[in-house]
Design an enzyme around this catalytic site. Structure first.
Site, short mmCIF file in Angstrom:
data_model
loop_
_atom_site.label_atom_id
_atom_site.label_comp_id
_atom_site.label_asym_id
_atom_site.label_seq_id
_atom_site.Cartn_x
_atom_site.Cartn_y
_atom_site.Cartn_z
N HIS A 1 -21.96 -1.47 -84.60
CA HIS A 1 -20.82 -1.81 -83.57
C HIS A 1 -21.60 -3.20 -82.86
CE1 HIS A 1 -19.00 -1.15 -79.52
NE2 HIS A 1 -17.96 -0.56 -80.66
N ASP B 1 -26.59 5.95 -82.98
CA ASP B 1 -25.45 5.57 -82.06
C ASP B 1 -24.42 6.71 -82.75
OD1 ASP B 1 -22.75 5.23 -81.27
OD2 ASP B 1 -22.96 2.83 -81.28
N GLU C 1 -25.56 4.26 -87.25
CA GLU C 1 -24.62 4.86 -86.56
C GLU C 1 -24.07 6.79 -87.22
OE1 GLU C 1 -20.98 2.53 -85.76
OE2 GLU C 1 -22.50 0.85 -85.38
N ASN D 1 -9.00 7.76 -80.01
CA ASN D 1 -10.38 8.35 -80.44
C ASN D 1 -10.51 9.70 -79.74
OD1 ASN D 1 -11.38 6.18 -81.78
ND2 ASN D 1 -11.63 5.05 -79.38
N HIS E 1 -18.72 8.14 -82.69
CA HIS E 1 -17.78 9.02 -83.27
C HIS E 1 -17.95 10.46 -83.91
CE1 HIS E 1 -15.04 5.47 -82.88
NE2 HIS E 1 -16.27 4.79 -82.83
N LYS F 1 -14.73 9.33 -76.31
CA LYS F 1 -14.07 9.64 -77.56
C LYS F 1 -13.75 11.11 -77.57
CE LYS F 1 -16.00 5.27 -79.47
NZ LYS F 1 -15.06 4.21 -79.11
N SER G 1 -17.71 3.07 -87.15
CA SER G 1 -16.25 3.21 -86.15
C SER G 1 -15.15 2.47 -87.06
CB SER G 1 -16.60 2.29 -84.84
OG SER G 1 -17.23 0.94 -85.14
C1 PLP Z 1 -20.01 3.10 -82.72
C2 PLP Z 1 -19.70 2.72 -81.11
N1 PLP Z 1 -20.63 2.64 -80.32
C3 PLP Z 1 -20.50 2.22 -79.15
C4 PLP Z 1 -19.31 2.17 -78.53
C5 PLP Z 1 -19.27 1.55 -76.89
O1 PLP Z 1 -18.85 2.59 -76.50
P1 PLP Z 1 -17.78 2.37 -74.93
O2 PLP Z 1 -16.23 2.59 -75.44
O3 PLP Z 1 -18.24 4.01 -74.38
O4 PLP Z 1 -18.54 1.24 -74.39
C6 PLP Z 1 -18.01 2.12 -79.39
C7 PLP Z 1 -16.73 2.13 -78.80
O5 PLP Z 1 -15.95 1.43 -79.26
C8 PLP Z 1 -18.31 2.47 -80.58
O6 PLP Z 1 -17.51 2.78 -81.64
#
Ligand code: PLP
Length: 383
Positions: free
Chosen positions: A135, A204, A175, A49, A207, A239, A179
């Protein structure tokens, strides 16, 4: 008794293994963004990422070292006790200045930030309305809250509207870039709908931050939405910024409230100050070096052009999925790609719904045209 319990756990592991769903951590011997090596073998990396190549950028590494020297390796406390150093406050100011959000708070991970955001903000009489492909951290946050949870079909605004019509106190969660599919909702329309139904919109943008929008401000800015139009914005530093940790941004009232009642914030050791110094440098480079975003965009365009006949998921982002339809097939193709020197992951259920098991290809500004051409050639041979 404990032997029985261990046998039960082993049974669950064995079942996963029999279904070809076992997950094992991979130890990297060497990593430089474009290349990684595992057990003595180098691979072209299409699985990370680190979209802008900032994780190994010398200026970021230097800032990390300087930060450790100046402030210490660890924060040594929760933010409300002794864990908040000057550099944490500087990182918060940097984020507010960059993104135009009123106030931010820091977390050790995006997972913790999402948990706090949903669990703390949603009350008993509320309904959290989440996209079907949200997620795991958002789903768990919603399940741990006192609110009711409803889901709408992926990016389906019409279904979201129907739910909003039938729901008394909704909070909508989505989001910026999903992801696993790499696609984005129409945030403009969604924001207007949320306004119409008086529903806070929680985004969120794990990405999207750094890779999209003017100055890398992320998915909302890319669609012409100011940070202040969102109730809450969560994004992480692990990321595109290449470091680790996360933040939630929002109005002063929202952040003050989360500071009082967000259990992952109150009862957890604050981010390492050295890491905060590295994130500040990473943000500075991310903002000023537009060439990184341009290179990433041209790599995405090249990949999609060369691979257009490969049944790609519809995505304009650095995340490109090729659905293979079963765990066995996804695993077999990813292993064949590894044998040919390409590191990319098979994504299996339950991470994605059964039947949509896939290869997940992530592109970076560090890939060369040659890397991408080689990958597509290999994919074409194997699929
Ligand atoms: C869309 C999304 N939100 C939250 C997270 C969690 O973030 P972190 O890896 O900093 O715990 C991720 C990571 O995998 C993600 O892809």
């Amino acid at each position: 008794m404990s032997a029985d319990r261990l046998a039960q756990l082993q049974q669950a592991i064995d079942k996963r293994s029999a279904e070809q769903l076992l997950r094992t951590p991979v130890t990297l011997q060497h990593y430089n963004g474009r290349l990684l090596s595992v057990a003595g073998t180098p691979y072209l990396n299409f699985s990370g990422n680190d979209y802008l190549g900032l994780a190994t950028e010398p200026e970021v590494l230097q800032a990390y070292a300087d930060g450790a020297r100046d402030f210490g390796a660890g924060s040594t406390g929760s933010p409300l006790v002794t864990g908040q150093h000057q550099v944490h406050a500087r990182l918060c100011d940097t984020l507010c200045d960059w993104l135009g959000t009123e106030q931010v708070m820091l977390f050790s991970s995006g997972f913790a930030a999402n948990q706090t955001m949903l669990q703390t903000l949603a009350q008993k009489a509320d309904t959290l309305v989440l996209d079907k492909l949200s997620h795991a951290s958002l789903i768990d946050g919603a399940l741990h809250s006192d609110a009711v949870l409803k889901r709408f079909a992926h990016n389906d605004i019409a279904q979201l509207e129907m739910i909003l019509q039938q729901t008394a106190q909704p909070l909508v969660v989505t989001e910026g870039i999903f992801s696993m599919d790499g696609d984005s909702p129409n945030l403009r329309t969604m924001q207007a709908l949320c306004q119409q139904f008086n529903a806070p919109l929680l985004l969120d943008d794990a990405h999207g931050l750094g890779v999209t929008g003017p100055d890398g401000k992320g998915s909302a800015a890319a669609q012409g939405i100011a940070a202040t139009e969102l109730f809450c914005l969560m994004a992480n530093f692990g990321k595109a910024l290449g470091v680790g940790g996360a933040f939630i941004g929002g109005s002063k009232t929202v952040i003050d409230y989360l500071t009082q009642f967000g259990r992952h914030y109150v009862y957890s050791t604050a981010l390492s100050p050295a890491l905060c110094a590295a994130v500040i440098k990473s943000i500075e480079l991310c903002r000023s070096q537009q060439w990184r975003r341009d290179k990433l965009q041209s790599n995405i365009a090249l990949f999609r052009h060369l691979a257009e006949d490969l049944a790609l998921l519809k995505s304009e982002s650095a995340i490109q999925g090729v659905v293979l339809g079963s765990s066995e097939r996804a695993l077999a193709v990813s292993q064949q790609l590894k044998a040919a020197g390409f590191w990319l992951s098979a994504i299996r259920s339950p991470t994605v719904p059964k039947g949509s098991e896939r290869l997940r290809i992530t592109l970076s500004a560090q890939h060369t045209e040659y890397d991408i051409k080689q990958l597509v050639q290999q994919l074409r041979q194997l699929i």
